[in-house]
Motif scaffolding. Structure first.
Motif, PDB file in Angstrom:
ATOM      1  N   ILE A 107       0.980  -1.164   0.009  1.00  0.00           N
ATOM      2  CA  ILE A 107       0.132   0.053  -0.013  1.00  0.00           C
ATOM      3  C   ILE A 107       1.001   1.143  -0.123  1.00  0.00           C
ATOM      4  O   ILE A 107       2.171   1.154   0.506  1.00  0.00           O
ATOM      5  N   TYR A 108       0.445   2.274  -0.597  1.00  0.00           N
ATOM      6  CA  TYR A 108       1.354   3.455  -0.506  1.00  0.00           C
ATOM      7  C   TYR A 108       1.889   3.663   0.714  1.00  0.00           C
ATOM      8  O   TYR A 108       1.368   4.321   1.635  1.00  0.00           O
ATOM      9  N   TYR A 129       4.041   6.030   1.793  1.00  0.00           N
ATOM     10  CA  TYR A 129       4.338   7.314   2.210  1.00  0.00           C
ATOM     11  C   TYR A 129       3.068   7.890   2.808  1.00  0.00           C
ATOM     12  O   TYR A 129       3.236   8.946   3.290  1.00  0.00           O
ATOM     13  N   LEU A 130       1.801   7.302   2.828  1.00  0.00           N
ATOM     14  CA  LEU A 130       0.499   7.698   3.312  1.00  0.00           C
ATOM     15  C   LEU A 130       0.355   7.065   4.688  1.00  0.00           C
ATOM     16  O   LEU A 130       0.868   6.148   5.236  1.00  0.00           O
ATOM     17  N   LEU A 189      -2.595  12.325  -5.208  1.00  0.00           N
ATOM     18  CA  LEU A 189      -1.717  11.177  -5.001  1.00  0.00           C
ATOM     19  C   LEU A 189      -0.741  10.684  -5.597  1.00  0.00           C
ATOM     20  O   LEU A 189       0.453  10.435  -5.142  1.00  0.00           O
ATOM     21  N   ARG A 210       2.352  12.868  -4.651  1.00  0.00           N
ATOM     22  CA  ARG A 210       3.201  12.325  -3.271  1.00  0.00           C
ATOM     23  C   ARG A 210       3.710  11.210  -3.720  1.00  0.00           C
ATOM     24  O   ARG A 210       4.930  11.051  -3.314  1.00  0.00           O
ATOM     25  N   ASP A 240       3.647  -2.493  -8.142  1.00  0.00           N
ATOM     26  CA  ASP A 240       3.420  -2.610  -6.729  1.00  0.00           C
ATOM     27  C   ASP A 240       2.034  -3.256  -6.592  1.00  0.00           C
ATOM     28  O   ASP A 240       1.621  -3.279  -5.541  1.00  0.00           O
ATOM     29  N   THR A 243      -1.036  -1.703  -6.931  1.00  0.00           N
ATOM     30  CA  THR A 243      -1.732  -0.796  -6.014  1.00  0.00           C
ATOM     31  C   THR A 243      -2.978  -0.399  -7.098  1.00  0.00           C
ATOM     32  O   THR A 243      -3.859   0.492  -6.719  1.00  0.00           O
ATOM     33  N   TYR A 281      -6.491  -0.029  -6.339  1.00  0.00           N
ATOM     34  CA  TYR A 281      -7.157   1.041  -5.474  1.00  0.00           C
ATOM     35  C   TYR A 281      -7.571   2.393  -6.062  1.00  0.00           C
ATOM     36  O   TYR A 281      -8.461   3.191  -5.923  1.00  0.00           O
TER      37      TYR A 281
END
Lengths: 334, 248
Positions: free
Chosen positions: A116-117, A119-120, B13, B16, B85, B87, B90
């Motif tokens: 999961i990200y 950095y969050l 997002l 970041r 990754d 991800t 999501y």
């Protein structure tokens, strides 16, 4: 409650012929199926990942059970629309998931991937999931979801520093932030400690009172703790679907191998060999006791007393992997 | 959470994601390469006249090689990292159109790449024209316009590559070095079909200096229109691909 089994001996339906939803394996009479998987196949070149699988899932908690590599994750990804089936149709709440982004207002997926990200923070991750769901009152929904998985104290820490169990829980919170009607969880208990597992199982049961919850797992004993219905997939094929207890009875009727790690393997083996539930006992090179039993429930019930009598401390009692596979194979064979 | 996050969550997002990663350092490293030539000129200003020197560095090195290579890092990572990754679910399992996901990812990559590449381009200009910068502002605006337009179109094209090809970075490098640099230089007709030519057209049009000319320039309006069409086509094809992509 009805139990529907896939009958391998039955002649296959014509190619392309869809089954009426109420006749799908796993569908409970009187309950409208929320998830309908109708004659779905998925192949990658010569490899068949899912083969002509049909089942229906209604409100409540349903376990999607099968050994590793059986096709559970592929089935879940097909249901959510992440991958397209090679054949067959899938609907959630009457709509196809793939190509209909609006269906995701009503669906939450706990994805199997661990990343999961990093950095969050946990709270930011849940919040951004809520933002993408365009929730009108975002912050109360975020707090509720984090509270549901009991991660409030760690919510402002970066996910990169989370343990595996915490990452699983924050994924669950993100999947629940928009209060979906249908929740799909891919091996959600992986990496959780016993206390976290208990808490997550209680949450699944609570969600199952009003929602459709489909949870994949390869551990039979685990599924038993939260699922009232199960769908069993082995080698990409539907092995069984329907009421858990009825299917469990079938599974229990088959020989099981149980692996016991103990302080006194020889004394315990001697105690076990005379017990009526035991078919055979041996000690493997790692000094673990391997027991074959034709009454696994009776065996598990008797084991603590037998261990006490032989003054053996039990460190681990687990189904031998090959045994689990053979149980699933048995279901396929009928 | 700010209004910006609420309006464009995938954009912020992705910002970041880029800022927290090492890729942004690679962009900065590549984008700083033309500065080396500017420093060489500062050390030995007798090499050439400054405008001609910087024009050569910009049109022969910066536009065909540095700009696409710097841009491809984030452009291919926008979806490539999410796929690697795992991800991406999501983002795609949300009530958000695939078109919007592609556009927000594109804008995030441009929002990081363009200031970095533009910043180092401005520094290169400053080193060459140290002490006489005020007389050469037209060149700075021309270079920055070309960088802005080039970053947008290259990002769109490479992002599209990343959704179609597993080895998108390699494909993007081959495209940049073979199509934009080598073939465009040696096969005259092919030059007009390159992004490099469109971006160079913007550069010379903004400068509007007879000494800095480009054969077959499309002019500012023609070049920008062509760039926007290529960007739109790349975005639409990327959207189409994302709708059909099997996300394992």
């Amino acid at each position: 409650m009805a139990t529907a089994y896939a009958d391998p001996a039955a002649p296959p339906a014509d190619a392309g012929q869809m089954l009426p939803p109420q006749q799908l394996p796993g569908v409970i009479p009187g309950r409208e199926p929320t998830i309908v998987m109708n004659r779905v196949s998925k192949w990658y070149g010569d490899i068949v990942a899912v083969s002509d699988v049909s089942f229906g899932v209604a409100q409540g908690v349903t376990g999607l059970l099968g050994p590793n590599g059986a096709g559970k994750s592929t089935a879940l990804k097909i249901i959510t629309g992440l991958i397209a089936p090679s054949n067959g149709t899938v609907t959630i709440l009457g709509d196809p998931a793939r190509g209909s982004p609006n269906i995701y207002r009503k669906v939450g997926l706990v994805h199997e991937a661990e990343h999961i990200y990093p950095y969050l923070t946990g709270r930011e991750f849940v919040r951004i999931n809520g933002v993408m769901q365009r929730l009108p009152s975002l912050e109360p929904a975020v707090e509720r979801a984090i509270d549901l998985v009991e991660l409030t104290d760690a919510a402002d820490r970066r996910i990169g520093g989370y343990s595996k169990g915490m990452r699983q829980r924050i994924k669950v919170a993100a999947a629940l932030v928009h209060d979906p009607e249908v929740i799909l969880m891919d091996e959600p208990l992986n990496g959780m400690d016993p206390a976290q597992r208990l808490q997550m199982i209680a949450l699944m049961r609570e969600l199952g009172r009003t929602k459709t919850v489909l949870v994949s797992s390869h551990i039979l004993a685990e599924v038993e703790r939260f699922a009232e219905n199960i769908v069993v997939i082995v080698n990409g094929k539907l092995a069984a679907a329907g009421d858990f207890r009825a299917i469990r009875d079938r599974i229990d009727a088959h020989d099981h191998a149980v692996r016991i790690t103990t302080s006194e393997p020889r004394y315990l083996a001697m105690a076990l060999i005379g017990h009526p539930t035991t078919r055979s006992v041996r000690i493997d090179p790692q000094q673990r006791v391997i027991v074959e039993t034709d009454d696994v429930r009776g065996f598990y019930a008797a084991l603590p007393l037998l261990a006490k009598r032989s003054r053996a401390r039990l460190f681990e009692v687990a189904a031998a992997d090959e045994s689990l596979s053979s149980v699933f194979a048995y279901l396929v064979e009928g | 959470m700010t209004l910006g996050w609420r309006l464009a969550p995938i954009f912020f997002l992705s910002l970041r994601q880029f800022i927290g990663g090492k890729a942004v350092l690679a962009v900065a490293g590549l984008a700083s390469l033309p500065m080396l030539f500017s420093l060489i000129y500062r050390i030995n200003p007798d090499i050439d006249r400054p405008r001609r020197y910087l024009d050569d560095v910009f049109t022969e090195f910066m536009l065909p090689s540095v700009l696409p290579l710097a841009v491809l890092v984030l452009a291919t990572g926008a979806f490539g990292d999410e796929l690697e990754d795992r991800t991406l679910p999501y983002l795609v399992l949300k009530p958000i159109s695939r078109f919007r996901i592609v556009v927000e990812k594109l804008l995030a990559a441009v929002a990081i790449s363009a200031p970095i590449v533009g910043g180092f381009t401005a520094l290169s200009w400053l080193f060459v024209f140290w002490g006489e910068a005020g007389d050469n502002l037209d060149m700075l605006w021309g270079m920055l316009a070309a960088v802005a337009v080039g970053t947008l179109v290259y990002t769109a094209v490479f992002q599209f590559f990343s959704l179609f090809i597993q080895r998108a970075i390699l494909a993007s490098i081959i495209y940049s070095l073979v199509w934009e640099t080598v073939l465009g230089r040696f096969i005259p007709g092919l030059r007009y079909a390159s992004i490099r030519h469109l971006v160079s057209s913007v550069y010379v049009s903004v400068i509007d200096d007879r000494r800095i000319a480009l054969t077959g320039s499309f002019g500012t309006a023609g070049s920008v229109t062509a760039v926007l069409i290529i960007t739109a086509v790349a975005v639409l094809l990327g959207t189409w691909r994302l709708r059909r992509l099997n996300i394992e």
